[in-house]
Every structure is written in structure tokens, then in C-alpha cells.
Design an enzyme around this catalytic site. Structure first.
Site, PDB file in Angstrom:
ATOM      1  N   THR A  13       0.830  -1.214   0.000  1.00 40.44           N
ATOM      2  CA  THR A  13       0.000   0.000   0.000  1.00 40.44           C
ATOM      3  C   THR A  13       0.860   1.258   0.000  1.00 40.44           C
ATOM      4  O   THR A  13       0.675   2.155  -0.836  1.00 40.44           O
ATOM      5  CB  THR A  13      -0.898  -0.005   1.268  1.00 40.44           C
ATOM      6  OG1 THR A  13      -1.587  -1.251   1.307  1.00 40.44           O
ATOM      7  CG2 THR A  13      -1.900   1.114   1.252  1.00 40.44           C
ATOM      8  N   VAL A  14       1.812   1.341   0.924  1.00 36.72           N
ATOM      9  CA  VAL A  14       2.605   2.580   1.044  1.00 36.72           C
ATOM     10  C   VAL A  14       3.600   2.703  -0.118  1.00 36.72           C
ATOM     11  O   VAL A  14       3.812   3.799  -0.643  1.00 36.72           O
ATOM     12  CB  VAL A  14       3.325   2.642   2.416  1.00 36.72           C
ATOM     13  CG1 VAL A  14       4.099   3.942   2.555  1.00 36.72           C
ATOM     14  CG2 VAL A  14       2.319   2.509   3.556  1.00 36.72           C
ATOM     15  N   ALA A  43      12.062  -3.737  -4.993  1.00 32.30           N
ATOM     16  CA  ALA A  43      11.982  -5.173  -4.663  1.00 32.30           C
ATOM     17  C   ALA A  43      10.620  -5.470  -4.063  1.00 32.30           C
ATOM     18  O   ALA A  43      10.103  -4.689  -3.264  1.00 32.30           O
ATOM     19  CB  ALA A  43      13.076  -5.541  -3.661  1.00 32.30           C
ATOM     20  N   ARG A  45       7.967  -9.102  -2.924  1.00 33.26           N
ATOM     21  CA  ARG A  45       7.907 -10.564  -2.811  1.00 33.26           C
ATOM     22  C   ARG A  45       7.384 -11.198  -4.094  1.00 33.26           C
ATOM     23  O   ARG A  45       7.876 -12.194  -4.558  1.00 33.26           O
ATOM     24  CB  ARG A  45       7.003 -10.947  -1.639  1.00 33.26           C
ATOM     25  CG  ARG A  45       7.797 -11.465  -0.453  1.00 33.26           C
ATOM     26  CD  ARG A  45       6.882 -12.087   0.550  1.00 33.26           C
ATOM     27  NE  ARG A  45       5.718 -11.241   0.766  1.00 33.26           N
ATOM     28  CZ  ARG A  45       5.250 -10.916   1.958  1.00 33.26           C
ATOM     29  NH1 ARG A  45       5.851 -11.363   3.025  1.00 33.26           N
ATOM     30  NH2 ARG A  45       4.180 -10.155   2.090  1.00 33.26           N
ATOM     31  N   LYS A 105       7.710   1.638  12.049  1.00 37.64           N
ATOM     32  CA  LYS A 105       7.717   2.057  13.471  1.00 37.64           C
ATOM     33  C   LYS A 105       8.301   0.986  14.385  1.00 37.64           C
ATOM     34  O   LYS A 105       9.024   1.287  15.330  1.00 37.64           O
ATOM     35  CB  LYS A 105       6.307   2.436  13.922  1.00 37.64           C
ATOM     36  CG  LYS A 105       5.238   1.381  13.635  1.00 37.64           C
ATOM     37  CD  LYS A 105       4.266   1.835  12.574  1.00 37.64           C
ATOM     38  CE  LYS A 105       3.521   0.644  11.984  1.00 37.64           C
ATOM     39  NZ  LYS A 105       2.275   0.984  11.361  1.00 37.64           N
ATOM     40  N   VAL A 132       5.372   7.451  12.342  1.00 35.06           N
ATOM     41  CA  VAL A 132       4.452   7.885  13.408  1.00 35.06           C
ATOM     42  C   VAL A 132       3.337   8.747  12.818  1.00 35.06           C
ATOM     43  O   VAL A 132       3.600   9.759  12.174  1.00 35.06           O
ATOM     44  CB  VAL A 132       5.190   8.701  14.496  1.00 35.06           C
ATOM     45  CG1 VAL A 132       4.234   9.103  15.605  1.00 35.06           C
ATOM     46  CG2 VAL A 132       6.356   7.911  15.068  1.00 35.06           C
ATOM     47  N   ILE A 136       0.806  12.923   9.186  1.00 34.69           N
ATOM     48  CA  ILE A 136       1.008  14.106  10.043  1.00 34.69           C
ATOM     49  C   ILE A 136       2.513  14.320  10.239  1.00 34.69           C
ATOM     50  O   ILE A 136       3.194  13.400  10.700  1.00 34.69           O
ATOM     51  CB  ILE A 136       0.352  13.927  11.440  1.00 34.69           C
ATOM     52  CG1 ILE A 136      -1.121  13.537  11.318  1.00 34.69           C
ATOM     53  CG2 ILE A 136       0.522  15.184  12.276  1.00 34.69           C
ATOM     54  CD1 ILE A 136      -1.786  13.215  12.661  1.00 34.69           C
ATOM     55  N   LYS A 205       4.970   3.708  18.260  1.00 32.86           N
ATOM     56  CA  LYS A 205       4.972   5.128  17.865  1.00 32.86           C
ATOM     57  C   LYS A 205       5.251   6.022  19.069  1.00 32.86           C
ATOM     58  O   LYS A 205       5.982   7.012  18.968  1.00 32.86           O
ATOM     59  CB  LYS A 205       3.624   5.476  17.219  1.00 32.86           C
ATOM     60  CG  LYS A 205       3.381   4.720  15.905  1.00 32.86           C
ATOM     61  CD  LYS A 205       1.929   4.810  15.471  1.00 32.86           C
ATOM     62  CE  LYS A 205       1.677   4.045  14.179  1.00 32.86           C
ATOM     63  NZ  LYS A 205       0.244   3.858  13.898  1.00 32.86           N
TER      64      LYS A 205
HETATM   65  N1  HSE Z   1      -2.261   0.035  11.716  1.00 37.31           N
HETATM   66  C1  HSE Z   1      -1.865   1.401  11.797  1.00 37.31           C
HETATM   67  C2  HSE Z   1      -3.090   2.209  12.243  1.00 37.31           C
HETATM   68  C3  HSE Z   1      -1.362   1.869  10.451  1.00 37.31           C
HETATM   69  O1  HSE Z   1      -4.201   1.697  12.245  1.00 37.31           O
HETATM   70  O2  HSE Z   1      -2.913   3.353  12.622  1.00 37.31           O
HETATM   71  C4  HSE Z   1      -0.486   3.077  10.511  1.00 37.31           C
HETATM   72  O3  HSE Z   1       0.644   2.916  11.304  1.00 37.31           O
END
Ligand code: HSE
Length: 436
Positions: A13-14, A43, A45, A105, A132, A136, A205
Site C-alpha cells: 500500500t505505502v 523489490a 515478494r 515504526k 508515526v 502528520i 509510535k
Molecule cells: N495500523 C496502523 C493504524 C497503520 O491503524 O494506525 C499506521 O501505522
């Protein structure tokens, strides 16, 4: 000047969001960075999996080592997650003299001290804004924007999944498990969702935020962690009746005996702005001695919001690529030789207020017994409600809010109350903060 070449580890996703944001805003980003930024290698998987991004001009491999060892690449972006392979690859990238950007994190909270020491030795940057509160820019705000302040405390809603669950339970009376499943399908929850609901993700975090706030080493193992899985809909309703909301907060505070680092469900006054941060949104309230309280709000997860932080870090690294490494902003805000060994306060020594809920037999003297126990350890009651019986008159729910008391005394009182014959089951205890 030639564009800076970046290698990406992880195309989830990120990773997909990072590619998309870099493409979409390429021109503005290069105007800000002073150079173009190109992801040339990545890279994953499974390199044939359908993605949310276009990878046509990126060289894909299933072997992350190939990316980390590629001499053309100046920045490695680690988006693998966890602290196994990611840990190994980050250390390897640093050893190869590459700058690292990570959203991880767990990795920073558990191995950050080692990673930053290695980075310092090699004169490279490790940037972790996305670790974190997603989009934000809280690390930048605390590390740079609040640099004039002695930070007194911070409190944050730093897990979107948990906040989404509590919000849906309160607003729609929905069931815990059903809301969690929805958060998972939206891609917010951790691979192991117990990390969200048991507070581990928030503790990762909070560990990072506390180090940056107070200039202390990262100490994840000393962060007190309690999850939201025991919170019932009735607690949510009683809290509302008393003018409070239950939020899963990460709190770090400088107190006389040391530094508090704790993640737990917390009652906070419903009128506070942070009490009204709902759904998957995150917010961090930071109190500095000069600026007073400041509040940072935004999306704590998701492809584009997290990519916003990742790309900002890539821009930062690009800007300082040619500058003196000794002049970089220190990883934990304070110079590495000025990190303090201030003790972390054991939970028993933390002073806070409490919400207590217990199921009691409805006959004379029960309340007197409970208040006698509380009085004996010096606990003062601030408010109390008793509800009509739901089991035909045998027992009734009794809810109390207390004034501040040291946790050890509250533990003692709860243990004694639970021994009373008139008490059914355990006493539910939720800590309470006014955040004033
Ligand atoms: N699982 C985390 C959340 C994703 O729900 O905030 C972001 O770190």
C-alpha cells in the site's frame, strides 16, 4: 544536476502510494528538492501482482539485497515492515553508505538506537517521518518546529484502527469484531491486527515520540501497553453520560520521578478537541513550556497520506545530500552525545484519575464498604452513578470517577474491593486524563 536515484523495498500500500505521489507531483517535488527524484529499482515478494501504481520504468526484483547493494542508488526506502528482513536490509544499506527512509515504526522503536549509531558512523541519514501518525508531520514539528521548547507532555491518538473501532462502537453501537474486520479490509490494520487493538503499534509510535520529546534513548520494552479489547459498549456509554470519551491514548510525560510512557484506553473530557478526533484519523497533542498546547491532526494511515511523509523524507535527504553530515538534524532531535538517561517511571508510580465500573449487590452497606476501602488508601471520589439492575434486582452497575491517585494505591484498592462478597466479577478500571 542529475536526478537522485532511489531504490524501494516493498511494493504494498505505502510503496504504491509513494510511486504514485512521486509521479503525480514530480515537477513540484523537484522544485522543492532542487533535483529530480526517480525510483529506478524496487523489490517485492511477488513482482507480478497487480498494483495500485505504474511500475513500467522501474526495474523490479524479488531480491531486496540487489537493490540495497546497487551502487547507482543513493537512497533506499524501506517499506517492508516488521523487524526481521527490514532490519537486515536497513543495516546493509547503511553499511553500503546509502541514506535510508523508512515508515517502519517497529524497526525504529526496537532497533533505532543501533540503526542511528550505524548511520552516524557512516555519515548517512535515516529518516522516519512516516513511522508515526502516517501523514502528520509530527516528527518534523517536534524535532524542528518545537526546538525552542522544553516539552512537558504529549498525548496522541496514534492508531487509526483502534480509533475507528472506538468511534463506531460509540456512534453506531457496532460490535468490536465487525468493525475490526472493516478496518482490515480498508487496509488500515496491521498485518497482525492484535498490534492495533492491544496497543503494540501505538507503543512503537509512542516510544519514538517520547525519545524525540525528551532526548532519551528508544525504550520500547519500557512502554506500558494496554489494549482496547476489554472496552465494552456500556463503558463507552457511561463515559459519555459523565461528559467523557474513551480514547486509546499514547501518553508521554515528564514527571518528578522520571518519564511516563504509557498506552492505554483513557477517559478524556468530551469538550477537548482531541476527544473529537474520530474514525481512522490520528492526532497528537504536544505541550511545550513556551508554546503551550499544540495539536496536530490528520490521516494516520493509508497509501497517499503515508506516502506524503515518505516523499517528504526523500526530499529532505535529497536537499542535504551534499551538505555536512554533522549538521543534519539529529535523529532523536537531541545531539547523540546529549541523550539523557532520565529514568522511565514504573506504572505503579504514575499519578492519574480513574473511571471504575463494578457490578455490586444492591443492599445497604455495600457502597460504604467500597468508599471505606477507597478512603483508607486516600482515594477521593469525584462522581458516581448507579444504574437500575439488569438481572432482576440482584446486582447493579456502579460507576465511579476518582480524583488523582498514584497507581499503586489504586491497584491495592481494586484488589480489596474485588475481595468483597458483594462485588461480582472484576472491577473495570480505565485511566482518566483532563489534558488541561
Ligand atoms: N495500523 C496502523 C493504524 C497503520 O491503524 O494506525 C499506521 O501505522
Amino acid at each position: 544536476m542529475n536526478p537522485v536515484k532511489v531504490g524501494l523495498l516493498g511494493l504494498g500500500t505505502v510503496g504504491g502510494g509513494t510511486i504514485n505521489v512521486l509521479r503525480r507531483n514530480a515537477e513540484e517535488i523537484s522544485r522543492r528538492a532542487g533535483r529530480g527524484i526517480m525510483i529506478t529499482h524496487a523489490a517485492a515478494r511477488d513482482i507480478n501482482k497487480p498494483r495500485i501504481c505504474d511500475t513500467t520504468d522501474i526495474l523490479l526484483t524479488t531480491n531486496p539485497q540487489e537493490v540495497v547493494d546497487n551502487p547507482e542508488l543513493e537512497i533506499i526506502v524501506e517499506l517492508i515492515g516488521g523487524d526481521g528482513l527490514a532490519h537486515e536490509m536497513v543495516l546493509r544499506a547503511i553499511a553500503n553508505g546509502k541514506h535510508v527512509v523508512t515508515a517502519n515504526k517497529a524497526l525504529i522503536a526496537k532497533h533505532g538506537n543501533e540503526i542511528f549509531a550505524a548511520a552516524k558512523e557512516k555519515g548517512v541519514m535515516v529518516a522516519f517521518e512516516a513511522a508515526v501518525a502516517g501523514g502528520i508531520p509530527i516528527i518534523k514539528a517536534m524535532r524542528e518546529g518545537l526546538a525552542a521548547n522544553r516539552i512537558e507532555w504529549l498525548a496522541g491518538i496514534i492508531n487509526g484502527t483502534g480509533n475507528f473501532i472506538l468511534t463506531e462502537m460509540r456512534d453506531k453501537g457496532r460490535d468490536f469484531a465487525e468493525v475490526l474486520a472493516e478496518a482490515q479490509s480498508l487496509g488500515y490494520a496491521e498485518a497482525d491486527p492484535t498490534f492495533d487493538v492491544e496497543g503494540i503499534d501505538a507503543a512503537h509510535k509512542l516510544t519514538i515520540l517520547a525519545s524525540i520529546a525528551f532526548g532519551i534513548p528508544l525504550q520500547f520494552e519500557r512502554t506500558f501497553t494496554e489494549g482496547i479489547s476489554q472496552i465494552t459498549r456500556e463503558d463507552v456509554v457511561y463515559a459519555e453520560e459523565l461528559g467523557y470519551r474513551i480514547k486509546h491514548l499514547g501518553i508521554a510525560r515528564r514527571s518528578v520521578g522520571g518519564i511516563e510512557m504509557r498506552v492505554h484506553p483513557t477517559l478524556i473530557p468530551a469538550r477537548r478537541l482531541i476527544a473529537n478526533v474520530d474514525g481512522v484519523m490520528n492526532a497528537v497533542l504536544v505541550r511545550g513550556d513556551a508554546v503551550g498546547p499544540t495539536l496536530y491532526y490528520g490521516a494516520g494511515a493509508g497509501a497517499d497520506p503515508t506516502a506524503s511523509a515518505v516523499v517528504a523524507d526523500i526530499v529532505d535527504v535529497t536537499r542535504v545530500l551534499t551538505s555536512d553530515p554533522e549538521n543534519h538534524v539529529p535523529h532523536l532531535a537531541f545531539q547523540s552525545d546529549a541523550i539523557a538517561d532520565t529514568p522511565i517511571l514504573p506504572m505503579d508510580e504514575v499519578i492519574t484519575s480513574y473511571y471504575l465500573r463494578m457490578q455490586v449487590q444492591d443492599h445497604p452497606g455495600v457502597l460504604a464498604d467500597i468508599t471505606r476501602i477507597l478512603a483508607e488508601v486516600g482515594i477521593s471520589v469525584e462522581a458516581m452513578i448507579q444504574r437500575p439492575s439488569l438481572d432482576g434486582g440482584y446486582t447493579v452497575p456502579l460507576i465511579m470517577l476518582t480524583h488523582q491517585i498514584v497507581e499503586a494505591k489504586m491497584n491495592k484498592a481494586i484488589a480489596q474491593i474485588e475481595e468483597l462478597k458483594a462485588i461480582q466479577g472484576q472491577v473495570v478500571r480505565i485511566r482518566m486524563e483532563t489534558l488541561g
